[in-house]
Design a protein around this motif. Structure first.
Motif, PDB file in Angstrom:
ATOM      1  N   PRO B 361      20.910  12.863   6.792  1.00 12.55           N
ATOM      2  CA  PRO B 361      21.354  14.239   6.512  1.00 12.55           C
ATOM      3  C   PRO B 361      20.870  15.207   7.581  1.00 12.55           C
ATOM      4  O   PRO B 361      21.598  16.115   7.983  1.00 12.55           O
ATOM      5  N   ALA B 362      19.655  14.981   8.075  1.00 13.99           N
ATOM      6  CA  ALA B 362      19.140  15.870   9.128  1.00 13.99           C
ATOM      7  C   ALA B 362      19.979  15.733  10.390  1.00 13.99           C
ATOM      8  O   ALA B 362      20.233  16.719  11.088  1.00 13.99           O
ATOM      9  N   GLY B 363      20.423  14.516  10.657  1.00 18.29           N
ATOM     10  CA  GLY B 363      21.246  14.308  11.838  1.00 18.29           C
ATOM     11  C   GLY B 363      22.567  15.045  11.723  1.00 18.29           C
ATOM     12  O   GLY B 363      23.017  15.705  12.662  1.00 18.29           O
ATOM     13  N   GLY B 433      19.538  24.095  19.058  1.00 18.18           N
ATOM     14  CA  GLY B 433      20.428  22.967  18.820  1.00 18.18           C
ATOM     15  C   GLY B 433      19.834  21.665  19.334  1.00 18.18           C
ATOM     16  O   GLY B 433      19.785  20.666  18.618  1.00 18.18           O
ATOM     17  N   LYS B 434      19.356  21.696  20.576  1.00 20.34           N
ATOM     18  CA  LYS B 434      18.766  20.503  21.151  1.00 20.34           C
ATOM     19  C   LYS B 434      17.538  20.075  20.357  1.00 20.34           C
ATOM     20  O   LYS B 434      17.341  18.895  20.072  1.00 20.34           O
ATOM     21  N   PHE B 435      16.736  21.043  20.015  1.00 24.18           N
ATOM     22  CA  PHE B 435      15.533  20.749  19.245  1.00 24.18           C
ATOM     23  C   PHE B 435      15.903  20.042  17.943  1.00 24.18           C
ATOM     24  O   PHE B 435      15.280  19.057  17.552  1.00 24.18           O
ATOM     25  N   GLY B 436      16.945  20.540  17.293  1.00 25.34           N
ATOM     26  CA  GLY B 436      17.365  19.937  16.030  1.00 25.34           C
ATOM     27  C   GLY B 436      17.803  18.491  16.193  1.00 25.34           C
ATOM     28  O   GLY B 436      17.336  17.614  15.448  1.00 25.34           O
ATOM     29  N   VAL B 437      18.671  18.217  17.150  1.00 20.61           N
ATOM     30  CA  VAL B 437      19.150  16.830  17.277  1.00 20.61           C
ATOM     31  C   VAL B 437      18.017  15.913  17.727  1.00 20.61           C
ATOM     32  O   VAL B 437      17.905  14.781  17.245  1.00 20.61           O
ATOM     33  N   PHE B 438      17.164  16.391  18.607  1.00 18.10           N
ATOM     34  CA  PHE B 438      16.048  15.547  19.054  1.00 18.10           C
ATOM     35  C   PHE B 438      15.125  15.237  17.864  1.00 18.10           C
ATOM     36  O   PHE B 438      14.676  14.103  17.694  1.00 18.10           O
ATOM     37  N   THR B 439      14.844  16.261  17.071  1.00 18.95           N
ATOM     38  CA  THR B 439      13.953  16.043  15.930  1.00 18.95           C
ATOM     39  C   THR B 439      14.549  15.032  14.961  1.00 18.95           C
ATOM     40  O   THR B 439      13.864  14.094  14.523  1.00 18.95           O
ATOM     41  N   ALA B 440      15.818  15.220  14.641  1.00 14.87           N
ATOM     42  CA  ALA B 440      16.458  14.289  13.705  1.00 14.87           C
ATOM     43  C   ALA B 440      16.434  12.875  14.255  1.00 14.87           C
ATOM     44  O   ALA B 440      16.175  11.905  13.526  1.00 14.87           O
TER      45      ALA B 440
END
Lengths: 522, 523
Positions: B361-363, B433-440
């Motif tokens: 879901p995070a992804g 945005g980048k932070f989000g995808v990297f974290t997921a």
């Protein structure tokens, strides 16, 4: 008064000033400079007022703490606060900015970028510099760490010398590479914290309190350390520094080498050690090796430079070696010394770059050492300040840099005698290149072309006097500095579980080799 | 006899049961489609002079109406049209974003003050380039208003694409979306040959990829006896032994979808089309096709082929890595700003794929956020490009941007903002945005992919920053283009894009909450 948001105020004042300066009409250059000066002095006054309320031996790890949620979805908050280390570096930044504004009064004209733009960038940078030292949320720190690149990039690229564009891009890319690896580690840290505590966080104290698995620590440490090693810069990540320093205006160089590069060493002591204690122990020999190489590499290259700005850059690299060494020998003396050294280096770099900048502005902006000789005949005051700057750089006793260097070496001896002994040799080379620089430019017969070179004027002297005074006063009476720094360093030492070696073992050994080495150089 | 009769009757009954359609849930698609039909009629019956204002009213009115319905539908989770359309959180977010971006794109398309000859489109696409006819049409000031029905039809397809819950619906949406875009790409007023070449290339390659998609659908139908994503997923759990057929079908389906998102090695069309198409269309296409296609890709992978995760994950992993690296590296060598942004959009697709590959879901949420951030920044960047001109039209060669900051500080600053956002510098939407995808991705264990992403980000930073270098650190030359002051249309679009880029960078929390609450796909 305790709830007054000191640190936020310190960041907002220059930011507002910068916006005001940026919005001025292009023709009002004088007003732009005046506003920049007033704002930066006001920030300095506020910093002093704040520092006076700092409690040296407080039990709280951070003071003047503020915390507001920012992006709760990722556990990110706007949290600021300073310990002793942060405080002295904030103070360093706040001190140097008005000096740089004053010294750079006539540095830029309208030929390339606008004048107001330069001063607006300096003020933005001040906000970011204070923020980076004050952040207690690792994400917030990262944001300041990265955003800081943008104003510096423009300061080098728009207002620098002939190769400015190359230097600016090189600086930016090196820093971005470091920063992005730190970002990867930062995200890893967040995910680890989410696994260990249930909710992910970027709060520094929480992260430092986690007992992260050693293998994971070793991975994450690398990302952070790499970013800091590029920033500081340590050998072999240093090649951007000479270009950036050589192509910048003197004021930009002062802020770049004097304050920004400290973010690297500050990051090591604030983030690498407490959050990754086991990894720090593991990598310490490598880091110490890099620091030693840096000390000698920087010093030897400096010895062979004919360009003053490049000489200062390599000399700084050598000094960063000392600072890093002090941090990674894991003794409280060494770490306190490193922090003092950071302040001292900021002051001595400022003195060197500004005096050299004044000198260069008098002779077609040439930074070649061979273009100058016998300047003390025609400009004795300039030569005098140059002398003070040079002596401060080689850590003459009585200067604050001596305190820093001495403590670092002492700390190194306490832990590894041979490392200390080796590092001490670096001082000799420092003395050699600094004194050679002074001798070649200031003494001897006056070059005919330099005949009638004017001496320093009131504005220039006003900019240099505070640095000289601080260098000497703190050198003779370092107690206020050390009282603030020591508790913070003790906390770092506790967090990494390091204890100072028993004094009886090395006590006799360290007095002897340390002091004569200091003595011989004068 | 009577038993037979009942059987016949009951069969007829099942045959003729009216399909249950929740018309309100699909109203956004219907509104835009209806407007497209009306728009075609306007072309037929309204006098030439009045067409443009009428079309603009229809376009803006219908987009706003559809947007209002989307907002009103928030929280809806249902499957309607006999399983053909899924209206759930991710669908609504994508539809909402698509509509807002479409509105901005419509503003750019409506701009008439920038080009002294009219708007960005050829007066008659049918006239031969350089012919006397064309000059005549230009002199008379004809405007091509057929762009508006095409625009609305494309938008209809886009809205349906991420909502499509069966593969047939998805194919129809794909074609409805693509065909008008092929045409629009060929309608540039300036450099018409380049534009027509772009259109032809886009059409041929697009048709090819559509054929792959359709073949994939057939394979999956052969395997499961249904085109419904849910039925395919159920069959996968029921008889995993026949996975070869699925694997072939899946691969072909992915070719079609990855073509649309411009992932390597299906990216070859992107630079030519981005360069040749009229700039407002490039901006529209770059932003919206990416959203719609990623929506469909996510739904296919998460809902339909979730059971095949171990088969598609390694393939997509490699594609994501290649997409990021190839896009970033080739972008460095570009000298045309539109081509550079085309490669940049390829690299960005790779970053979004990182979010897709988190398979969580995070992804999903992070990919949605990334798409929103990317779409606004991209359309803003193309808005700026449409304003930087010299005598021959848009000055897309980078050398003509030298010293632009001296001529137009504000526009240079805004474009720098977009470049920094695409490079992912903190305090811009691109960073969050980048932070989000990297974290997921790291949370899902895709650490190495993130490290590749970091390396690609560094490479990409080089060419984004280079534009800033050119604008700020070079001195203006006689060739330097000038910035044309646009009308309110472009100004509004540009201001909106810049504002979103900054706000999503500094206060992303509300949008992050929105994408997190969107939850997972309904099935």
């Amino acid at each position: 008064m305790t709830t007054f948001p000191w640190l936020t105020t310190l960041m907002v004042v220059p930011l507002v000033g910068s916006i005001v300066v940026a919005l001025l009409p292009k023709a009002r250059t004088l007003l732009a400079k005046q506003i920049a000066l007033v704002v930066s002095v006001a920030t300095l006054v506020l910093t002093v007022l704040m520092a006076l309320q700092f409690v040296g031996d407080s039990v709280e790890p951070f003071q003047f703490v503020e915390s507001h949620p920012w992006i709760p979805a990722f556990g990110i908050s706007y949290s600021v606060g300073v310990d002793g280390i942060g405080l002295v570096l904030v103070a360093l930044a706040a001190t140097l900015v008005p000096i740089v504004v004053l010294a750079g009064w006539n540095d830029v004209d309208d030929s390339r970028g606008s004048v107001k733009g330069y001063f607006a960038l300096i003020l933005v940078l001040e906000t970011l510099m204070i923020g980076v030292f004050a952040a207690t949320d690792v994400f917030l720190f990262y944001v300041f760490f990265e955003v800081m690149l943008v104003p510096v990039y423009f300061m080098i690229g728009r207002y620098g010398g002939a190769q400015r564009s190359y230097a600016a891009v090189k600086f930016l890319l090196y820093s971005l590479v470091g920063g992005l690896f730190m970002l990867a580690s930062l995200i890893g840290l967040y995910v680890v914290s989410a696994q260990m505590t249930g909710t992910g966080t970027f709060d520094f104290l929480t992260l430092a309190g986690l007992n992260i698995d050693e293998g994971v620590q070793k991975m994450l440490f690398l990302g952070f350390f790499f970013a800091f090693a590029v920033k500081a810069p340590l050998w072999p990540f240093h090649t951007w520094l000479p270009d950036a320093a050589a192509e910048s205006k003197a004021g930009t160089s002062v802020l770049l080498l004097g304050v920004l590069d400290k973010v690297g060493t500050f990051g090591m002591i604030r983030y690498c050690l407490p959050i990754f204690p086991a990894a720090s122990n593991f990598y310490a020999p490598v880091v110490i090796g890099m620091a030693l190489i840096g000390i000698f590499y920087g010093a030897f290259v400096a010895l062979s430079q004919n360009d003053m700005k490049r000489l200062f850059a390599y000399s700084s690299m050598s000094h960063f070696g000392f600072i890093t060494l002090g941090i990674f020998v894991f003794t409280s003396v060494g770490q306190s010394g490193s922090v003092v050294y950071m302040v001292a280096h900021g002051l001595s770099t400022a003195a060197l770059f500004l005096t050299a900048g004044f000198l260069m502005s008098r002779y077609h902006g040439s930074s070649q050492i061979s273009d100058y000789a016998g300047v003390n005949k025609t400009a004795p005051v300039l030569a005098g300040f140059f002398m003070i700057a040079a002596l401060s750089s080689l850590a003459l006793p009585g200067m604050v840099s001596f305190i820093g260097e001495f403590l670092v070496l002492l700390g190194a001896f306490e832990r590894y005698m041979w490392v200390g002994a080796l590092a001490t040799l670096g001082i000799v080379i420092t003395a050699a290149y600094v004194l050679r620089l002074y001798q070649r430019t200031m003494t001897g017969p006056l070059k005919p072309e330099l005949e009638g070179m004017p001496d320093l004027r009131g504005r220039e002297i006003t900019a240099l006097v505070p640095i000289a005074v601080l260098t000497i006063v703190l050198g003779l009476f370092p107690a206020p500095l050390l009282n603030v720094i020591n508790p913070a360093v003790d906390r770092v030492m506790t967090s990494i579980g390091a204890t100072d070696p028993a004094p009886t073992v090395t006590g006799a050994a360290l007095e002897q080799p340390g002091l004569p080495a200091e003595g011989t150089e004068q | 006899m009577s038993a037979l009769a009942t059987a016949v009757v009951s069969e007829t009954e099942t045959l003729f049961t009216a399909p249950g359609i929740n018309y309100y849930a699909i109203a956004p698609i219907l509104i835009i489609f209806g407007a497209a039909v009306v728009s075609v009629l306007v072309e037929a019956f309204v006098p030439r002079r009045a067409r443009r204002p009428v079309q603009l009213v229809i376009v803006i009115g219908s987009v706003l109406a559809a947007l209002a319905v989307v907002i009103d539908l928030r929280g809806t989770r249902l499957i309607t049209g006999e399983g053909a359309l899924a209206i759930d959180g991710p669908t609504l977010i994508m539809q909402g974003t698509l509509l807002i971006i479409a509105l901005l794109a419509a503003f750019l398309m409506a701009e008439r003050s920038i080009d002294p000859l009219g708007d960005a489109f050829a007066p008659r696409a049918s006239a031969l380039p350089g012919s006397e006819d064309e000059q005549e049409f230009t002199k008379r000031g004809y405007l091509q208003t057929e762009i508006w029905p095409f625009f609305l039809l494309a938008l209809t397809g886009m809205l349906a694409f991420p909502a499509a819950n069966d593969l047939l619906m998805m194919f129809v949406a794909l074609e409805v979306m693509s065909l008008p875009l092929y045409l629009l790409a060929g309608m540039a007023r300036r450099r018409r040959l380049l534009s027509q070449e772009a259109a032809l290339k886009y059409f041929v390659l697009g048709a090819f990829s559509s054929a792959f998609f359709l073949y994939g659908v057939a394979m999956l139908y052969g395997f499961s006896g249904s085109v419904s994503l849910v039925a395919i997923a159920d069959t996968l759990t029921a008889k995993p032994s026949e996975a070869t057929l699925v694997a072939v079908g899946m691969a072909m389906l992915l070719v079609g979808l990855l073509f649309k998102v411009a992932a390597v090695p299906f990216h070859q069309w992107t630079p030519d089309v981005y360069q040749g198409a009229p700039t407002p269309i490039t901006g529209f296409m770059a932003a919206t096709v990416k959203i719609a296609a990623f929506g469909a890709l996510l739904r296919v992978l998460y809902v339909g082929l979730g059971g095949m995760r171990w088969d598609w994950e390694p393939i997509l992993w490699i594609i994501a890595a290649l997409t990021m690296l190839v896009g970033s590296i080739i972008a460095i060598t570009q000298t045309d700003i539109k081509r550079m942004l085309a490669y940049s959009s390829i690299a960005q697709a790779g970053f979004i794929l990182i979010g897709v590959l988190a398979v969580s879901p995070a992804g999903l949420a992070s990919a949605l956020f990334y798409l929103i951030a990317y779409a606004f920044t991209t359309i803003g960047a193309f808005a700026v490009i449409s304003m930087v001109r010299d005598a021959s039209g848009e000055a897309t060669h980078l050398s003509k941007w030298a010293g632009l900051s001296k001529k137009s500080p504000l526009v240079a600053a805004i474009f720098s903002l977009f470049m920094l956002a695409l490079a992912g510098i903190p305090l811009t939407s691109g960073f969050v945005g980048k932070f989000g995808v990297f974290t997921a991705a790291i949370a899902s264990g895709a650490t190495w992919l993130v490290i590749i992403g970091v390396v690609a980000s560094v490479i990409a930073a080089f060419f984004y920053v280079r534009v800033i270098v050119i604008m700020y650190f070079s001195d203006p030359t006689p060739d330097t283009a000038s910035v044309v002051v646009p009308s309110a249309f472009t100004t509004i679009a540009l201001a909106a894009a810049a504002t979103v880029t900054i706000v999503l960078g500094i206060f992303p929390q509300p949008v992050i909450e929105l994408v997190n609450q969107a939850g997972v796909f309904i099935r």
